[in-house]
Design a protein around this motif. Structure first.
Motif, PDB file in Angstrom:
ATOM      1  N   UNK A 236     -41.846   1.423 -44.706  1.00  0.00           N
ATOM      2  CA  UNK A 236     -40.567   1.916 -45.218  1.00  0.00           C
ATOM      3  C   UNK A 236     -40.170   3.219 -44.553  1.00  0.00           C
ATOM      4  N   UNK A 237     -41.155   4.029 -44.193  1.00  0.00           N
ATOM      5  CA  UNK A 237     -40.877   5.320 -43.567  1.00  0.00           C
ATOM      6  C   UNK A 237     -40.732   5.221 -42.050  1.00  0.00           C
ATOM      7  N   UNK A 238     -41.022   4.032 -41.501  1.00  0.00           N
ATOM      8  CA  UNK A 238     -41.039   3.895 -40.043  1.00  0.00           C
ATOM      9  C   UNK A 238     -40.352   2.623 -39.547  1.00  0.00           C
ATOM     10  N   UNK A 239     -39.345   2.140 -40.271  1.00  0.00           N
ATOM     11  CA  UNK A 239     -38.655   0.926 -39.855  1.00  0.00           C
ATOM     12  C   UNK A 239     -37.934   1.091 -38.524  1.00  0.00           C
ATOM     13  N   UNK A 240     -37.621   2.337 -38.143  1.00  0.00           N
ATOM     14  CA  UNK A 240     -36.926   2.570 -36.880  1.00  0.00           C
ATOM     15  C   UNK A 240     -37.851   2.442 -35.671  1.00  0.00           C
ATOM     16  N   UNK A 241     -39.157   2.440 -35.923  1.00  0.00           N
ATOM     17  CA  UNK A 241     -40.121   2.369 -34.809  1.00  0.00           C
ATOM     18  C   UNK A 241     -40.357   0.923 -34.385  1.00  0.00           C
ATOM     19  N   UNK A 242     -40.735   0.768 -33.125  1.00  0.00           N
ATOM     20  CA  UNK A 242     -41.099  -0.550 -32.621  1.00  0.00           C
ATOM     21  C   UNK A 242     -42.562  -0.820 -32.971  1.00  0.00           C
ATOM     22  N   UNK A 243     -42.782  -1.857 -33.768  1.00  0.00           N
ATOM     23  CA  UNK A 243     -44.136  -2.188 -34.195  1.00  0.00           C
ATOM     24  C   UNK A 243     -44.434  -3.639 -33.850  1.00  0.00           C
ATOM     25  N   UNK A 244     -45.723  -3.944 -33.722  1.00  0.00           N
ATOM     26  CA  UNK A 244     -46.155  -5.312 -33.492  1.00  0.00           C
ATOM     27  C   UNK A 244     -47.398  -5.576 -34.339  1.00  0.00           C
ATOM     28  N   UNK A 245     -47.943  -6.779 -34.211  1.00  0.00           N
ATOM     29  CA  UNK A 245     -49.106  -7.151 -35.006  1.00  0.00           C
ATOM     30  C   UNK A 245     -50.280  -6.211 -34.747  1.00  0.00           C
ATOM     31  N   UNK A 246     -50.466  -5.819 -33.498  1.00  0.00           N
ATOM     32  CA  UNK A 246     -51.581  -4.931 -33.180  1.00  0.00           C
ATOM     33  C   UNK A 246     -51.423  -3.582 -33.880  1.00  0.00           C
ATOM     34  N   UNK A 247     -50.209  -3.042 -33.857  1.00  0.00           N
ATOM     35  CA  UNK A 247     -49.963  -1.764 -34.532  1.00  0.00           C
ATOM     36  C   UNK A 247     -50.279  -1.855 -36.015  1.00  0.00           C
ATOM     37  N   UNK A 248     -49.810  -2.908 -36.660  1.00  0.00           N
ATOM     38  CA  UNK A 248     -49.997  -3.054 -38.095  1.00  0.00           C
ATOM     39  C   UNK A 248     -51.452  -3.341 -38.448  1.00  0.00           C
ATOM     40  N   UNK A 249     -52.090  -4.207 -37.686  1.00  0.00           N
ATOM     41  CA  UNK A 249     -53.484  -4.542 -37.990  1.00  0.00           C
ATOM     42  C   UNK A 249     -54.397  -3.344 -37.767  1.00  0.00           C
ATOM     43  N   UNK A 250     -54.109  -2.513 -36.749  1.00  0.00           N
ATOM     44  CA  UNK A 250     -54.914  -1.313 -36.512  1.00  0.00           C
ATOM     45  C   UNK A 250     -54.832  -0.347 -37.692  1.00  0.00           C
ATOM     46  N   UNK A 251     -53.646  -0.241 -38.291  1.00  0.00           N
ATOM     47  CA  UNK A 251     -53.494   0.647 -39.443  1.00  0.00           C
ATOM     48  C   UNK A 251     -54.313   0.167 -40.634  1.00  0.00           C
ATOM     49  N   UNK A 252     -54.635  -1.108 -40.651  1.00  0.00           N
ATOM     50  CA  UNK A 252     -55.434  -1.678 -41.739  1.00  0.00           C
ATOM     51  C   UNK A 252     -56.885  -1.895 -41.340  1.00  0.00           C
ATOM     52  N   UNK A 253     -57.220  -1.479 -40.131  1.00  0.00           N
ATOM     53  CA  UNK A 253     -58.594  -1.639 -39.622  1.00  0.00           C
ATOM     54  C   UNK A 253     -59.043  -3.099 -39.699  1.00  0.00           C
ATOM     55  N   UNK A 254     -58.159  -3.988 -39.251  1.00  0.00           N
ATOM     56  CA  UNK A 254     -58.454  -5.413 -39.253  1.00  0.00           C
ATOM     57  C   UNK A 254     -58.099  -5.988 -37.896  1.00  0.00           C
ATOM     58  N   UNK A 255     -58.675  -7.134 -37.571  1.00  0.00           N
ATOM     59  CA  UNK A 255     -58.275  -7.822 -36.353  1.00  0.00           C
ATOM     60  C   UNK A 255     -56.886  -8.414 -36.567  1.00  0.00           C
ATOM     61  N   UNK A 256     -56.094  -8.567 -35.504  1.00  0.00           N
ATOM     62  CA  UNK A 256     -54.747  -9.133 -35.671  1.00  0.00           C
ATOM     63  C   UNK A 256     -54.747 -10.486 -36.382  1.00  0.00           C
TER      64      UNK A 256
END
Length: 332
Positions: A236-256
């Motif tokens: 919600x605080x970063x919708x303007x940023x370009x994100x992908x599965x790798x970015x999101x999975x890294x934030x959760x310390x999980x594999x994509x």
């Protein structure tokens, strides 16, 4: 007398609004829309909503909140047609506050002669119980939609919409959605500029369109709770940023792969589909505000270009961002 329509579709003359009160009703379902119509009277000479409150007996009516309200008339003294018959909802559709034989008979008679029927939230159960609804498209609070389908299978329940118009029947989702429906009726009767003026006076930030969902993707995700709460907040605080599965999975310390499976299972939607829907929902709200350029909105919501934004918005809502914004222009 039923108000007559002008050639441009708006209505002229006094309109009689009969608001039903019964034990166990939700007071805000009644008061919220009524306040919108009263503000319309205050803000425009063309609006003349004459509001009458009726109940089965000449006794104080206890709402679900225990608030006691007194009607202007009992139902046996109200036999003439209404331009608008307003029916609030109740906390529990199985309550017997609206199910007496006398009240049900009055509802059937009143619906035969009245011009428009307006049901707020679970108020649709009142008319359905009276047997005056058949095959109509309706909505109600999402919490009651399954019960409405079960008890009245002939109805086409659109439980993901804020309000629905089906012929002379108007239905809305829960509580504050009744104000949205009242604003839509005011716009239909007297033009969009008056509806927007009423919304502003009532400090309703947006006049939402009927096809908006009762539950945004964000609210649906937040209602799930669990291991992705922090990620939902970060997005919600970063919708303007370009994100992908790798970015999101890294934030959760999980594999994509594991992240995609887990997110879809918990939230009910694949992660990148969630991001896309949240961007479009945010863009829709910003377009309604009339304070930000469309190019700025595209950037703020993470779209790489105005063209990409236009195509994505059009695919989702079957209208261009420019055309959608015009719906909230008080000059149109």
């Amino acid at each position: 007398m039923i108000a007559k329509k002008r050639q441009n579709g708006t209505r002229q003359g006094s309109q009689r609004l009969v608001a039903l009160m019964y034990p166990g009703m939700v007071a805000l379902d009644l008061v919220g829309p009524v306040e919108a119509f009263r503000y319309a009277n205050l803000l425009s000479r063309s609006a003349e909503y004459h509001i009458e409150f009726v109940s089965e007996k000449n006794h104080p009516v206890s709402a679900a909140s225990t608030l006691k309200l007194v009607a202007d008339h009992s139902i046996d003294s109200v036999q003439s047609p209404a331009d608008i018959l307003l029916v609030p909802g109740m906390m529990d559709p199985d309550d017997n506050g609206y199910q007496s034989a006398e009240l049900q008979q009055w509802i059937r008679r009143q619906c035969q002669i009245s011009d428009r029927w307006v049901c707020i939230c679970s108020g649709v159960f009142v008319l359905a119980k009276a047997g005056v609804l058949d095959n109509e498209e309706v909505t109600t609070h999402w919490n009651d939609s399954a019960r409405l389908r079960e008890h009245f299978p002939s109805l086409a329940v659109r439980d993901d919409q804020i309000y629905v118009k089906s012929g002379r029947l108007f239905t809305s989702g829960g509580v504050t959605a009744g104000i949205d429906l009242a604003l839509a009726i005011i716009a239909e009767d007297h033009g969009k500029s008056l509806a927007l003026a009423v919304a502003k006076r009532m400090l309703v930030y947006l006049q939402r369109s009927g096809d908006q969902r009762q539950f945004s993707t964000l609210l649906q995700a937040q209602s799930k709770g669990g291991r992705f709460d922090d990620l939902i907040i970060w997005l919600e605080e970063n919708l303007q940023k370009q994100v992908d599965i790798e970015t999101l999975s890294n934030r959760c310390a999980m594999s994509p792969r594991n992240f995609s499976r887990a997110f879809s299972a918990d939230i009910g939607i694949p992660p990148m589909s969630y991001v896309r829907q949240r961007r479009l929902e945010k863009a829709r709200l910003l377009l309604e505000s009339q304070t930000t350029t469309i190019s700025e909105i595209a950037y703020m919501c993470g779209f790489v270009s105005l063209d990409q934004f236009g195509k994505s918005f059009g695919a989702a809502f079957a209208v261009s961002p420019q055309t959608y914004r015009k719906q909230f222009d008080s000059k149109t």
